[in-house]
Design a protein around this motif. Structure first.
Motif, PDB file in Angstrom:
ATOM      1  N   PHE A  66      23.547 -21.855  24.586  1.00  0.00           N
ATOM      2  CA  PHE A  66      22.091 -21.920  24.763  1.00  0.00           C
ATOM      3  C   PHE A  66      21.686 -21.366  26.132  1.00  0.00           C
ATOM      4  O   PHE A  66      20.634 -20.728  26.272  1.00  0.00           O
ATOM      5  N   ASP A  67      22.511 -21.613  27.123  1.00  0.00           N
ATOM      6  CA  ASP A  67      22.212 -21.095  28.460  1.00  0.00           C
ATOM      7  C   ASP A  67      22.137 -19.568  28.434  1.00  0.00           C
ATOM      8  O   ASP A  67      21.209 -18.970  28.998  1.00  0.00           O
ATOM      9  N   ALA A  68      23.094 -18.944  27.753  1.00  0.00           N
ATOM     10  CA  ALA A  68      23.079 -17.484  27.637  1.00  0.00           C
ATOM     11  C   ALA A  68      21.885 -17.013  26.816  1.00  0.00           C
ATOM     12  O   ALA A  68      21.282 -15.980  27.105  1.00  0.00           O
ATOM     13  N   MET A  69      21.530 -17.798  25.808  1.00  0.00           N
ATOM     14  CA  MET A  69      20.406 -17.432  24.949  1.00  0.00           C
ATOM     15  C   MET A  69      19.094 -17.444  25.723  1.00  0.00           C
ATOM     16  O   MET A  69      18.268 -16.529  25.612  1.00  0.00           O
ATOM     17  N   PHE A  70      18.883 -18.472  26.511  1.00  0.00           N
ATOM     18  CA  PHE A  70      17.591 -18.633  27.173  1.00  0.00           C
ATOM     19  C   PHE A  70      17.508 -17.915  28.516  1.00  0.00           C
ATOM     20  O   PHE A  70      16.427 -17.550  28.969  1.00  0.00           O
ATOM     21  N   ASN A  71      18.637 -17.730  29.171  1.00  0.00           N
ATOM     22  CA  ASN A  71      18.615 -17.129  30.505  1.00  0.00           C
ATOM     23  C   ASN A  71      19.227 -15.740  30.537  1.00  0.00           C
ATOM     24  O   ASN A  71      19.418 -15.177  31.612  1.00  0.00           O
ATOM     25  N   GLY A  72      19.533 -15.221  29.356  1.00  0.00           N
ATOM     26  CA  GLY A  72      20.132 -13.903  29.296  1.00  0.00           C
ATOM     27  C   GLY A  72      19.169 -12.839  28.812  1.00  0.00           C
ATOM     28  O   GLY A  72      19.578 -11.712  28.528  1.00  0.00           O
TER      29      GLY A  72
END
Length: 409
Positions: A66-72
């Motif tokens: 999710f971190d990669a999804m939202f901050n990528g």
């Protein structure tokens, strides 16, 4: 001056006061969607799309995915709800419950746990995966162990190998029941190989062979193939070499893999030579009995026993404590720990079987039948039919060696 001691009570502040504690507060915002900054459209593939609101900060704290999804900078995170098509809404909600509260004990059930496992794998939540696997492990039974193994096997998680081994231990303990259950035929070829290669299976080899044959026929049906010998063998692949064909009797070989044409004629001939040779030639199939298969003898069952460095002697079972079998022989009791040192009298005393019988001394004889009197047998010595005491019947060393070679022992 403003009054800081008694700030005005508003509706927005009520939930903070009525649900003290971070866990309760997070559970409240998850349930109500307050302050949510992301939406998911979950379950389209299942025909039941549900809009679920969540908080990016909480999701990113729990999951690097999710971190990669939202901050990528992924485009699907902007504007419209994010499509999560293949996951059931119920499973996605349970995953979020874990992320917000650290617990899913109240909502996990057999109906949803495997879907939650999929979520834990997709979003890299190892602790949730552990919780789910522990839950499934508590539900493992003889009639579900292979089915659950098949479902969990594809997931790359540290706890999966231990879970799979637990499933296989149940297969070891109840091999015949598992192989004859409805869960067996649908398993993959890879899972079949995991099962058949185990030395610890507790069924006799003919039971294992017949299960493998049935699996191969079903695999042909699934692939729209005629269940010919070559097609069944193609479905089995390397599994065919894991069946210990030398342990089958000659009759089982003739009426089994020879009749079904599962084995090549050259392989059958090699197995036959192996079974009957005093010195065993190399063979593509193992002839070693599986360590998990132990013949269970009944009390007072008549047997032939070979004590250490002695000929085969007749006796009867007098105890089966521990791993050994206690047998009563001529004037003494012996305990046999090695399965190869004891065979059932029923298996070897056939009409016409050459034996040594004691009349006035040890004489060559042929076994005829059991006499009506207890512990006595009828044998033929030359043209004469006599009755001898059971405990004085002894199989000659050469005859026993020939019998063991014939039966793959």
């Amino acid at each position: 001056m403003p009054n800081h001691k008694n700030p005005p009570t508003t509706a927005a502040a009520d939930w903070r006061r009525s649900s003290p504690g971070i866990s309760n507060l997070l559970q409240h915002v998850l349930a109500t969607g307050q302050m949510a900054d992301v939406q998911f459209a979950v379950g389209r593939d299942h025909g039941d799309v549900k809009i679920i609101r969540a908080h990016k900060f909480i999701l990113c704290l729990n999951s690097d995915v999710f971190d990669a999804m939202f901050n990528g900078g992924l485009p699907e995170t902007r504007g419209k709800p994010i499509d999560i098509m293949e996951i059931l809404p119920d499973a996605f909600s349970i995953m979020l419950e874990y992320m917000y509260t650290g617990s899913v004990k109240r909502t996990l059930a057999l109906e949803n746990v495997f879907h939650v496992i999929y979520c834990a794998d997709k979003y890299n939540l190892p602790i949730l995966m552990d919780v789910c696997l522990q839950f499934v492990r508590s539900l493992l039974k003889v009639d579900t162990c292979l089915a659950y193994l098949e479902i969990v096997k594809p997931f790359a998680h540290d706890s999966v190998p231990a879970f799979m081994e637990k499933c296989l231990e149940i297969v070891d303990a109840s091999t015949e029941t598992v192989l004859q259950s409805e869960q067996f035929l649908p398993i993959s070829q890879n899972t079949l190989e995991m099962v058949v290669q185990r030395d610890t299976l507790s069924a006799d080899e003919y039971c294992i062979y017949t299960a493998v044959e049935k699996w191969a026929v079903e695999a042909c049906r699934r692939n729209n193939l005629r269940p010919s010998g070559s097609n069944r063998r193609e479905m089995l692949g390397s599994v065919v070499f894991l069946v210990r064909f030398p342990l089958l009797t000659d009759s089982q070989l003739v009426n089994g893999p020879a009749k079904s044409e599962l084995l090549l004629e050259s392989e059958l001939l090699a197995i036959y030579r192996y079974k009957h040779a005093m010195t065993k030639p190399p063979l593509a199939f193992s002839g070693e009995p599986r360590t998990g298969y132990v013949v269970t003898f009944r009390m007072k069952e008549r047997v032939f026993v070979q004590p250490e460095d002695e000929n085969w002697l007749a006796g009867e079972v007098s105890g089966t404590e521990g791993h050994g079998v206690t047998a009563q022989l001529v004037g003494r009791t012996v305990t046999i720990d090695e399965p190869k040192q004891i065979v059932r009298a029923f298996d070897i005393l056939k009409k016409g079987q050459p034996i040594l019988a004691f009349r006035r001394g040890w004489e060559k004889a042929k076994y005829y039948s059991a006499a009506a009197e207890r512990d006595s047998h009828i044998v033929r010595i030359g043209d004469e039919q006599i009755t001898v005491g059971f405990i004085y019947i002894r199989i000659s060393r050469d005859d026993m060696a020939a019998w063991k070679a014939t039966h793959g022992g």
